[in-house]
Write an enzyme that holds these catalytic residues in place. Structure first.
Site, PDB file in Angstrom:
ATOM      1  N   LYS A   1     -25.570 -40.642   2.501  1.00 18.20           N
ATOM      2  CA  LYS A   1     -25.051 -42.016   2.656  1.00 18.20           C
ATOM      3  C   LYS A   1     -24.449 -42.292   4.040  1.00 18.20           C
ATOM      4  CE  LYS A   1     -24.503 -43.499  -2.100  1.00 18.20           C
ATOM      5  NZ  LYS A   1     -25.007 -44.848  -2.274  1.00 18.20           N
TER       6      LYS A   1
ATOM      7  N   THR B   1     -41.094 -28.785   4.309  1.00 17.16           N
ATOM      8  CA  THR B   1     -41.744 -29.069   5.589  1.00 17.16           C
ATOM      9  C   THR B   1     -40.760 -29.586   6.637  1.00 17.16           C
ATOM     10  OG1 THR B   1     -43.873 -29.520   4.567  1.00 17.16           O
ATOM     11  CG2 THR B   1     -43.545 -30.415   6.767  1.00 17.16           C
TER      12      THR B   1
END
Lengths: 516, 516
Positions: free
Chosen positions: A375, A400
């Site tokens: 956030k 990844t």
């Protein structure tokens, strides 16, 4: 830019100056097109010190401006168009971010609202913040945007420096390592995975290998390789919406229904009575019962509990608070039973409670094992300290991208600005001022403001409202974008650049709605 | 920039021109500091047409350059530093992205390697691509970076336009809506959630409400609110590492061990024999047996299967292919049993197989129900067409950010460049050329290159190597960064700007290693 021009034009003849100014102007026009106006005019640079009277944003308006219904005609047309390709049923406002500034959000019809919801508590420094504009235009950002690395395999040479310059500089006390991620759900699930791997490592004994049976059964999603282990959470807790995090989320059925879940336990979270000083004994009893529930579940659940995850203030579920004593008790129980404590600071972290991390309010004797963030960090991940929380082998905790360096640069700048402007202390002060104002209002309008809570928690303030959804809607008509949570709570989530004069506007708007 | 200067300096006297040039130079220095050199010099702009001879990147080197061991001394020092705060055991190279260009990746010791791994198959256009640099310096990007919206609640007014300008313009045939996300795992899990909600919607009957029992039991992670439903995947499939996606991942134990999982089924995926033309009958039998396994599991699993998820080419698990006929059969079975078909194009999507989406090779009679994407898109999400895949109510499929508009702008530019340079067809051509070269090598070195596969699949080519890990390591010494997958496969994942002359360098390097 002008000063550069002045310095370099000293030796030039008049015609050259005129020409250089023309070139400069062309460039300025170019820059104006390329950046929000403030970057070219410098009119919007935040002040250098905390003052409750001087605005951080010099060109913020003096107040909201509501010109049309919300949504107005332009917004309605845009929503209709968007709905053909993207679900708009959760849409609150369709926004014009180029027209938003500081604490004010503009919708597509150019209504300008004081924003105390701030993209579900995720904007720390205000819209079109100049420091963020500066890092967003930097060569580091360009590099991070166009050469996105697989961080676990091919980190950039300056990754240590990037981490140390910000994200690690604010690591919670006792936690000096980080695993970077993409979102709050992702951060929590990676933390859960770390806890499960740690649990099995301890069971197996240090240095022990996986058995053939473990390896093969894991591929079939079967025991012992895929073990029955649990993460315990609390009733009304919210930890995300992916399958593991959703199994610990207990906020509302709408978040969970129809989705398969893990059979993990939920303990009672204290429901305190307000005002706290009137109900001290009852609340202490409530908290001690909840702790007993935690211990009962840990010792009796059908499978071992590897970690307990808890929000310092339950947010999505309804803004429920507990005392530092409760959290100290929780830490003691987890230590006693060899269960990890994961503190989910996705919503509470990064200053809004008047401490950088909300769990700084607790004065724990030993730090939490893991703290997750997202956030207001504008990026996500988890902090940890115990080196054994690094799994036994490479690639066990991996993906990844493992985060986004572009967003990490944004977080680092947020951290710098929080430091430069002392925004955590500022938020503690503004929060106290705002709380007092709401406390006065709650005495005038005791039906409208019930269970006011968040005293001493910065601007992380909430109350119960008898007609909450209608109240939130009316607040837009008086120029305030405000959010709710749980069944009946109004939750305030202003930015860290929210100041006393904004609090005055907010309090006035609330009273206007009450009086209407 | 220079042309701008030329145009504007026509009317200036000589001294003014000199001064203007000085100012220009100062500005250029400034720009050089702020951007990789190519942005200031314009020397690096990609060519406008597809040609196997003219390089896309004019200032790419003519070949790799290896000056030190990998990792070299500077890299080793940097890795040691990084390891104190960030797990480095999966680290492959520590990179200098400012020195990387096009198909070449630079490490921290300035070794420059031809990169046919491309950040685990996630870089489409090459390092320091000028078109990406341009969008990364644009006002839209600045806005997206510094005003990050909660897209489901407060989308920007131009969100429809942004989606239509790229991400939706390449939507797979028959799928015209998108749910944007953060990563491949996130995209897949959101797709699974959509499938489960759709399943229960159909069971319940259109318009039916949730029962009280469903609502309350969901909060306890219990039936019927939290139902026993499954996603079926395939052996050796990889769909991510969060709890739901990991339950469908069946690549390697290291990805799964010690993590609780859902008891979901895995079907056999064809293991074809090569060369395909020699084993046509056996392979057809293998595929038909695998389809029978799919149908058996769907009809016999302990709980209903809501969706089947499949990669067009199983990547992480070992680069396993199947024929269009297999996938047509799979589509038929899913339709017959009312099971959704989710095609996971996280690794195969965005051009690398010689089609924009790998499933375009299949010529399905009806499109898949859901297609997920990430990696080369540099952002993530899922496409769908059936409007009933929007859940019955708002906020059922939702999260705070729902993607990142900054990364969507990058994807849109990637899409434009793919179109402008015809990179999908280019990749089909280069892939055919590369495959032929490897085919020749496989005949010369039949032990070193076994089961060569990927003919007609662009540059998505792989083979089995008897000493795979040693081979990958040796390839670095001859200047190539190359990746593996599964137990023994070498997988090629060059970028879409990989050209014939790069293929020649790669083939030569491979032969050099074989000969050594």
């Amino acid at each position: 830019m002008l000063s550069t021009l002045r310095a370099s034009s000293r030796a030039l003849p008049r015609a050259s100056i005129r020409r250089a100014v023309e070139i400069q102007q062309q460039r300025s026009i170019h820059n104006t097109l390329r950046r929000p106006a403030f970057a070219a005019t410098n009119a919007n640079v935040a002040v250098d010190s905390v003052s409750s009277h001087e605005p951080f944003y010099r060109n913020e308006p003096s107040g909201p401006s509501v010109k049309s219904a919300i949504p107005g005609p332009k917004s309605q047309a845009a929503i209709g168009e968007l709905d053909e390709v993207f679900d708009t049923r959760s849409l609150n406002m369709i926004c014009d971010y180029s027209k938003s500034i500081g604490n004010y959000i503009s919708d597509h019809d150019h209504n300008l609202l004081l924003d105390v919801y701030a993209q579900i508590a995720s904007i720390p420094l205000g819209y079109n913040n100049p420091a963020l504009a500066s890092i967003a235009s930097s060569p580091e950002m360009l590099n991070a945007l166009i050469n996105r690395p697989a961080l676990g395999n091919f980190p950039p040479a300056n990754w240590t420096e990037t981490l140390k310059a910000g994200i690690l500089a604010v690591a919670p006390s006792g936690l000096n390592q980080v695993f970077t991620g993409m979102s709050g759900s992702d951060a929590n699930e990676c933390a859960y995975k770390a806890a499960f791997m740690f649990h099995r490592r301890r069971d197996r004994g240090e240095g022990a290998s996986f058995t053939e049976e473990e390896l093969s059964s894991s591929m079939n999603n079967e025991k012992p390789g895929s073990p029955d282990l649990a993460i315990m959470s609390f009733r009304k807790g919210f930890h995300g919406r992916l399958f593991g995090s959703l199994s610990t989320t207990r906020s509302k059925p709408i978040h969970k229904i129809d989705i398969p879940s893990f059979k993990w336990p939920q303990a009672r979270f204290p429901h305190l009575k307000y005002p706290l000083e009137e109900f001290a004994a009852e609340n202490a009893k409530e908290e001690s019962e909840c702790l007993a529930d935690v211990e009962r579940l840990i010792t009796s659940w059908h499978c071992p509990v590897s970690a307990v995850v808890v929000e310092p203030i339950q947010s999505e579920g309804g803004d429920f608070h507990a005392s530092p004593k409760f959290f100290q008790g929780l830490r003691d129980i987890t230590l006693k039973h060899n269960v990890l404590l994961i503190v989910d600071e996705v919503q509470t972290g990064v200053g809004a409670t008047g401490k950088f991390w909300a769990h700084d309010h607790w004065n724990l004797t030993t730090p939490p094992d893991i703290v997750t963030f997202s956030k207001k960090a504008q990026t996500a991940g988890y902090y940890f300290g115990n080196p054994l929380l690094r799994p036994t082998m490479a690639y066990r905790q991996f993906n990844t991208w493992m985060g986004d360096p572009a967003r990490v640069l944004i977080f680092n700048t947020i951290i710098q600005e929080i430091g430069r402007l002392n925004l955590v202390q500022h938020t503690a002060n503004t929060g106290a001022y705002l709380y007092d104002g709401l406390d006065r209002l709650s005495k005038q309008y005791p039906t409208e403001i019930q269970n006011l809570r968040g005293k001493g928690q910065g601007t992380f303030i909430a109350w119960d409202s008898p007609q909450r959804d209608a109240f939130l809607k009316k607040m837009k008509t008086v120029g305030v974008n405000i959010g709710g949570c749980g069944d009946s709570a109004v939750r305030l989530r202003p930015m860290l650049v929210f100041q006393q004069h904004h609090a005055d506007i907010l309090l006035e708007a609330i009273e206007k709605v009450f009086k209407a």
